[in-house]
Design an enzyme around this catalytic site. Sequence first.
Site, PDB file in Angstrom:
ATOM      1  N   ASP A  33       0.345  -1.641   0.595  1.00 18.69           N
ATOM      2  CA  ASP A  33       0.067   0.241   0.144  1.00 18.69           C
ATOM      3  C   ASP A  33       1.023   1.485   0.115  1.00 18.69           C
ATOM      4  O   ASP A  33       0.583   1.961  -0.632  1.00 18.69           O
ATOM      5  CB  ASP A  33      -0.688   0.516   1.174  1.00 18.69           C
ATOM      6  CG  ASP A  33      -2.150  -0.926   1.446  1.00 18.69           C
ATOM      7  OD1 ASP A  33      -2.117  -1.501   0.265  1.00 18.69           O
ATOM      8  OD2 ASP A  33      -2.658  -1.056   2.691  1.00 18.69           O
ATOM      9  N   SER A  82     -16.205   5.192   1.984  1.00 16.69           N
ATOM     10  CA  SER A  82     -14.820   5.027   2.074  1.00 16.69           C
ATOM     11  C   SER A  82     -14.495   6.153   3.484  1.00 16.69           C
ATOM     12  O   SER A  82     -15.571   7.240   3.597  1.00 16.69           O
ATOM     13  CB  SER A  82     -13.764   4.859   1.602  1.00 16.69           C
ATOM     14  OG  SER A  82     -13.674   6.851   1.324  1.00 16.69           O
ATOM     15  N   GLU A 112     -14.155   1.100  17.031  1.00 16.68           N
ATOM     16  CA  GLU A 112     -14.041  -0.272  16.406  1.00 16.68           C
ATOM     17  C   GLU A 112     -13.003  -0.874  15.491  1.00 16.68           C
ATOM     18  O   GLU A 112     -12.122   0.110  15.140  1.00 16.68           O
ATOM     19  CB  GLU A 112     -15.538  -0.312  15.546  1.00 16.68           C
ATOM     20  CG  GLU A 112     -16.568   0.003  16.124  1.00 16.68           C
ATOM     21  CD  GLU A 112     -17.956   0.165  14.990  1.00 16.68           C
ATOM     22  OE1 GLU A 112     -17.622   0.007  13.478  1.00 16.68           O
ATOM     23  OE2 GLU A 112     -18.741   0.195  15.641  1.00 16.68           O
ATOM     24  N   LYS A 114     -10.699  -1.943  12.365  1.00 11.85           N
ATOM     25  CA  LYS A 114     -11.032  -2.164  11.419  1.00 11.85           C
ATOM     26  C   LYS A 114     -10.748  -3.244  10.666  1.00 11.85           C
ATOM     27  O   LYS A 114      -9.303  -3.396  10.084  1.00 11.85           O
ATOM     28  CB  LYS A 114     -10.505  -0.736  10.580  1.00 11.85           C
ATOM     29  CG  LYS A 114     -10.888  -0.654   8.602  1.00 11.85           C
ATOM     30  CD  LYS A 114     -10.141   0.877   8.647  1.00 11.85           C
ATOM     31  CE  LYS A 114     -10.190   1.138   7.154  1.00 11.85           C
ATOM     32  NZ  LYS A 114     -10.056   0.092   6.360  1.00 11.85           N
ATOM     33  N   ASP A 116     -10.205  -6.006   8.006  1.00 12.08           N
ATOM     34  CA  ASP A 116      -9.637  -6.140   6.359  1.00 12.08           C
ATOM     35  C   ASP A 116     -10.120  -6.976   6.179  1.00 12.08           C
ATOM     36  O   ASP A 116      -9.592  -8.651   5.536  1.00 12.08           O
ATOM     37  CB  ASP A 116      -7.891  -6.081   6.599  1.00 12.08           C
ATOM     38  CG  ASP A 116      -6.930  -5.971   5.615  1.00 12.08           C
ATOM     39  OD1 ASP A 116      -7.477  -5.282   4.836  1.00 12.08           O
ATOM     40  OD2 ASP A 116      -5.764  -5.928   5.600  1.00 12.08           O
ATOM     41  N   GLU A 172     -17.821  -6.588   7.210  1.00 12.00           N
ATOM     42  CA  GLU A 172     -16.936  -6.702   6.364  1.00 12.00           C
ATOM     43  C   GLU A 172     -16.862  -9.015   6.077  1.00 12.00           C
ATOM     44  O   GLU A 172     -17.016  -9.098   7.494  1.00 12.00           O
ATOM     45  CB  GLU A 172     -16.297  -6.261   7.788  1.00 12.00           C
ATOM     46  CG  GLU A 172     -14.089  -6.241   6.907  1.00 12.00           C
ATOM     47  CD  GLU A 172     -14.696  -5.062   5.416  1.00 12.00           C
ATOM     48  OE1 GLU A 172     -16.006  -3.936   5.782  1.00 12.00           O
ATOM     49  OE2 GLU A 172     -13.049  -4.509   5.085  1.00 12.00           O
ATOM     50  N   TYR A 224     -21.147  -4.161  11.031  1.00 12.21           N
ATOM     51  CA  TYR A 224     -21.091  -2.457  11.742  1.00 12.21           C
ATOM     52  C   TYR A 224     -21.685  -1.650  11.414  1.00 12.21           C
ATOM     53  O   TYR A 224     -21.287  -0.474  12.060  1.00 12.21           O
ATOM     54  CB  TYR A 224     -19.747  -2.318  11.451  1.00 12.21           C
ATOM     55  CG  TYR A 224     -18.693  -2.355  10.137  1.00 12.21           C
ATOM     56  CD1 TYR A 224     -20.005  -1.782   8.867  1.00 12.21           C
ATOM     57  CD2 TYR A 224     -18.115  -3.266   9.908  1.00 12.21           C
ATOM     58  CE1 TYR A 224     -19.172  -1.599   8.004  1.00 12.21           C
ATOM     59  CE2 TYR A 224     -17.595  -3.453   8.521  1.00 12.21           C
ATOM     60  CZ  TYR A 224     -18.160  -2.378   8.089  1.00 12.21           C
ATOM     61  OH  TYR A 224     -17.340  -2.350   6.111  1.00 12.21           O
ATOM     62  N   LYS A 313      -4.924   4.196  10.869  1.00  7.92           N
ATOM     63  CA  LYS A 313      -4.285   2.794  10.249  1.00  7.92           C
ATOM     64  C   LYS A 313      -2.960   2.902  10.724  1.00  7.92           C
ATOM     65  O   LYS A 313      -2.108   3.563  11.462  1.00  7.92           O
ATOM     66  CB  LYS A 313      -3.791   3.746   8.789  1.00  7.92           C
ATOM     67  CG  LYS A 313      -5.267   3.874   7.980  1.00  7.92           C
ATOM     68  CD  LYS A 313      -5.258   2.167   7.279  1.00  7.92           C
ATOM     69  CE  LYS A 313      -5.782   2.390   5.757  1.00  7.92           C
ATOM     70  NZ  LYS A 313      -5.976   1.313   4.903  1.00  7.92           N
ATOM     71  N   CYS A 407      19.027 -23.359 -13.470  1.00  6.65           N
ATOM     72  CA  CYS A 407      18.902 -23.820 -12.670  1.00  6.65           C
ATOM     73  C   CYS A 407      20.028 -24.157 -11.198  1.00  6.65           C
ATOM     74  O   CYS A 407      21.164 -24.599 -11.254  1.00  6.65           O
ATOM     75  CB  CYS A 407      17.838 -24.684 -12.890  1.00  6.65           C
ATOM     76  SG  CYS A 407      17.449 -26.475 -11.155  1.00  6.65           S
ATOM     77  N   CYS A 410      20.467 -27.632 -10.584  1.00  5.35           N
ATOM     78  CA  CYS A 410      20.596 -29.095 -11.522  1.00  5.35           C
ATOM     79  C   CYS A 410      21.416 -28.483 -13.377  1.00  5.35           C
ATOM     80  O   CYS A 410      21.755 -28.791 -14.185  1.00  5.35           O
ATOM     81  CB  CYS A 410      19.045 -29.553 -12.416  1.00  5.35           C
ATOM     82  SG  CYS A 410      18.099 -28.673 -13.170  1.00  5.35           S
ATOM     83  N   CYS A 425      12.608 -24.019 -14.304  1.00  6.66           N
ATOM     84  CA  CYS A 425      13.211 -25.303 -14.894  1.00  6.66           C
ATOM     85  C   CYS A 425      12.729 -26.331 -15.948  1.00  6.66           C
ATOM     86  O   CYS A 425      12.250 -27.322 -14.966  1.00  6.66           O
ATOM     87  CB  CYS A 425      14.080 -25.277 -13.960  1.00  6.66           C
ATOM     88  SG  CYS A 425      15.273 -27.381 -14.486  1.00  6.66           S
ATOM     89  N   CYS A 431      15.986 -32.816 -12.572  1.00  8.71           N
ATOM     90  CA  CYS A 431      15.625 -32.017 -11.338  1.00  8.71           C
ATOM     91  C   CYS A 431      16.017 -32.475 -10.168  1.00  8.71           C
ATOM     92  O   CYS A 431      14.467 -32.718  -9.893  1.00  8.71           O
ATOM     93  CB  CYS A 431      15.536 -30.603 -12.091  1.00  8.71           C
ATOM     94  SG  CYS A 431      15.425 -29.396 -11.263  1.00  8.71           S
TER      95      CYS A 431
HETATM   96  S1  IVH Z   1     -17.862   2.034   8.716  1.00  9.23           S
HETATM   97  C1  IVH Z   1     -19.684   5.446   5.883  1.00  9.23           C
HETATM   98  N1  IVH Z   1     -16.485  -0.060   9.948  1.00  9.23           N
HETATM   99  O1  IVH Z   1     -13.339   0.410   5.842  1.00  9.23           O
HETATM  100  C2  IVH Z   1     -18.793   4.423   6.933  1.00  9.23           C
HETATM  101  N2  IVH Z   1     -16.256   0.084   8.253  1.00  9.23           N
HETATM  102  O2  IVH Z   1     -12.363   2.472   4.536  1.00  9.23           O
HETATM  103  C3  IVH Z   1     -18.593   3.194   6.594  1.00  9.23           C
HETATM  104  N3  IVH Z   1     -13.868  -1.551   7.522  1.00  9.23           N
HETATM  105  O3  IVH Z   1     -15.309   0.119   3.272  1.00  9.23           O
HETATM  106  C4  IVH Z   1     -18.296   1.959   6.908  1.00  9.23           C
HETATM  107  N4  IVH Z   1     -14.113  -2.265   9.965  1.00  9.23           N
HETATM  108  O4  IVH Z   1     -14.976  -1.571   4.496  1.00  9.23           O
HETATM  109  C5  IVH Z   1     -16.491   0.680   9.541  1.00  9.23           C
HETATM  110  N5  IVH Z   1     -15.680  -1.500  12.446  1.00  9.23           N
HETATM  111  C6  IVH Z   1     -15.002  -0.481  10.747  1.00  9.23           C
HETATM  112  C7  IVH Z   1     -15.160  -1.423   9.562  1.00  9.23           C
HETATM  113  C8  IVH Z   1     -15.388  -0.864   8.220  1.00  9.23           C
HETATM  114  C9  IVH Z   1     -13.495  -2.089   8.264  1.00  9.23           C
HETATM  115  C10 IVH Z   1     -13.980  -1.095   6.310  1.00  9.23           C
HETATM  116  C11 IVH Z   1     -14.471  -1.133   4.863  1.00  9.23           C
HETATM  117  C12 IVH Z   1     -15.212   0.361   4.359  1.00  9.23           C
HETATM  118  C13 IVH Z   1     -14.045   0.910   4.390  1.00  9.23           C
HETATM  119  C14 IVH Z   1     -13.437   2.524   4.510  1.00  9.23           C
END
Ligand code: IVH
Length: 672
Positions: A33, A82, A112, A114, A116, A172, A224, A313, A407, A410, A425, A431
């Site tokens: 990222d 997002s 909460e 986040k 992945d 998620e 969530y 993050k 290789c 071999c 190879c 090999c």
């Molecule tokens: S709330 C408008 N809560 O993060 C509120 N999102 O970067 C939107 N994600 O697309 C989402 N854990 O896929 C929310 N506890 C959480 C989350 C969460 C992961 C993801 C979700 C969203 C992305 C936003």
Amino acid sequence: MLAGIQERIDQLTQELNDYNYQYYVLANSPISDYDFDLKLKELESLELEYPQFRDPNSPTQKVGGDITQKFRTVAHRWPMLSLGNTYNEQELREFDERVRKVVGDQVQYVCELKFDGLSISLTYEDGTLVQAVTRGDGVQGDEVTNNVKTVRRIPHHLKKGNYPATFEIRGEIFMHRAAFERLNKQRQDAGVQSYANPRNFASGTIKLQDPKEVAKRPLDCFLYFLYADNRNRLFASHWESIQAVKSWGFQICEHTSLCHSMDNVFSFISHWDTARHQLSYDIDGIVIKVNDYAQQEELGFTAKSPRWAISYKYKAERVETELERITYQVGRTGAVTPVANLKPVLLAGTTVKRASLHNANEIARLDLHEGDTVYVEKGGEIIPKVIGVNGEKRAIGTAPIVYPSVCPECGTELLRQEGEAVHYCPNEDGCKPQIVGKLQHFIGRKMMDIQGMGDETIETFYKLGLLHKIADIYSLKEHQEELKGLARFGAKSIDNMLAGIEQSKSKPFEKVLFALGIRHVGETIAKKLAQHFKTIDQIIAASAEEMAAVQDIGGRIADSVYNYLHDPQHLLEIGRLKEAGLRFEIEEQEVVLAGDSLMGKTFLISGVFADFSRDELAQLIESHGGKMVSSISAKLNYLVAGDKMGPSKLAKAEKLQIPIISDQDILNMINP
Ligand code: IVH
């Protein structure tokens, strides 16, 4: 100079568009990222200075989307936005100040994890799950309801409760690390492409065409966020809503906290910065949401994200260490993988000595030199990655790493197929890691499952010259006395092993095909090939195009199978295995007819169906006497059409005036 700038802009545009495609469509992430953001920022600033060179399709102008061709596209009732990102305490304090400026000082936050994974929007009507849609580009996404229904923790029907008649709940979908490691190992063993991290595995899974395949890969889901008309009349806050949602039967993460102050928020963040490594799933940060719904409304949204929520993050953990040397591993299919051997260093709670370098392109991209000091990162990936070089620490005059042309095991000249990043190879017969790897694969649990024989036995027998080709396994019984004379094995264990070898002869054709170890042919592909072509002779007789026409078999797989089966050495080996009594034909199942209403009629299935997989539908037809065929001709009696049938099939059927019927029509024919 201007030409150089234009070239750089073009190059970055192309590279980033390709990464976006790989990430959003193919669910692959060949770049970290961090590196992606660096390149994007470079492009942004170049475009700002030289707008005349900006490509209208520039990745700076759009958010990536995960919409693929294969699913129905559905517009989101409420856009799936997002979140803004913050990376340090200062940025988070600024968020809090912006919030307080609008709503005053009486503010509470819900913190909460986040998760992945991939976000999903579920719609319930009268307590029944009716639709599941991916985020897509935020405005519209892919409708993946049947796949989502395989996720155990997502209820299909809710118990009676005080939920609205219609509501949408978002969350998620993710895969636990243990399941990821187990399934990914199976993929590696089978020689099929493995996933870089659980998130990619989860999103790749949700995009599969066959819900039965999805069901085999355990996914989990935390919810969530709730949306409903008049939601604010039911609940005053996010916290209240998630408690209610829990009581309706949804899984809410237990590590969710109502915070009365920013101090609480910061201690939540710092606690999970270390504690996250003990979770069974990956998180990449914390989400902080204003709790009160009225305050959320006052704050509103920007074009991309809510002003009432933000994410914090965690930095992917990164350390610096010295590259000691690069070794090259040769796998059973001959693929050569470079591995960085590092001066041991502590990273995210474990000592790291080795890191993945993927392939020659990656070494060139990093411009790696001997003795370099490198940055190693552990993000979502299980195996740490070398993500860059500390140029300042490079000694003068060090030589760049040159990918070997032969290789390392071999000495045979390596090959690289057009369009592939991997070197192979070609010396499969001489090999060692390929010979031993193929033998070990053959006896594996999911292949021939030979009892009484393990990987070490294979190594020993290979060294003794008793095994070289897989067919040699079936000649071992001719060496019984010699084997029983070996110091390491008791007579009993040799008898057990020989019995295990005998037993393996009854393994079905699809297992034998998988066990051969054809590059890119895993368990599922072997099954598809066996079911479609029925015998090895028919696969050998098929062209690569005919193979590629089978569902889920792409051109790359078809070419690999075709090449394998047109190599005289392989044909010789298959001949020996046939002679030994292995199965090279599917066992025609004795079909116990459930009825004869479709007797004498031919059917072809096309498209996808809500209530049946294509295999299920074919079974249903065959169990009532119908016969499945694989192409449209004037002799075909019925074309059973589902959603998304190919237009050329439809046109051909119409031209030949073949009746086009639905799965429901089949049910009506069976049960008039
Ligand atoms: S709330 C408008 N809560 O993060 C509120 N999102 O970067 C939107 N994600 O697309 C989402 N854990 O896929 C929310 N506890 C959480 C989350 C969460 C992961 C993801 C979700 C969203 C992305 C936003």
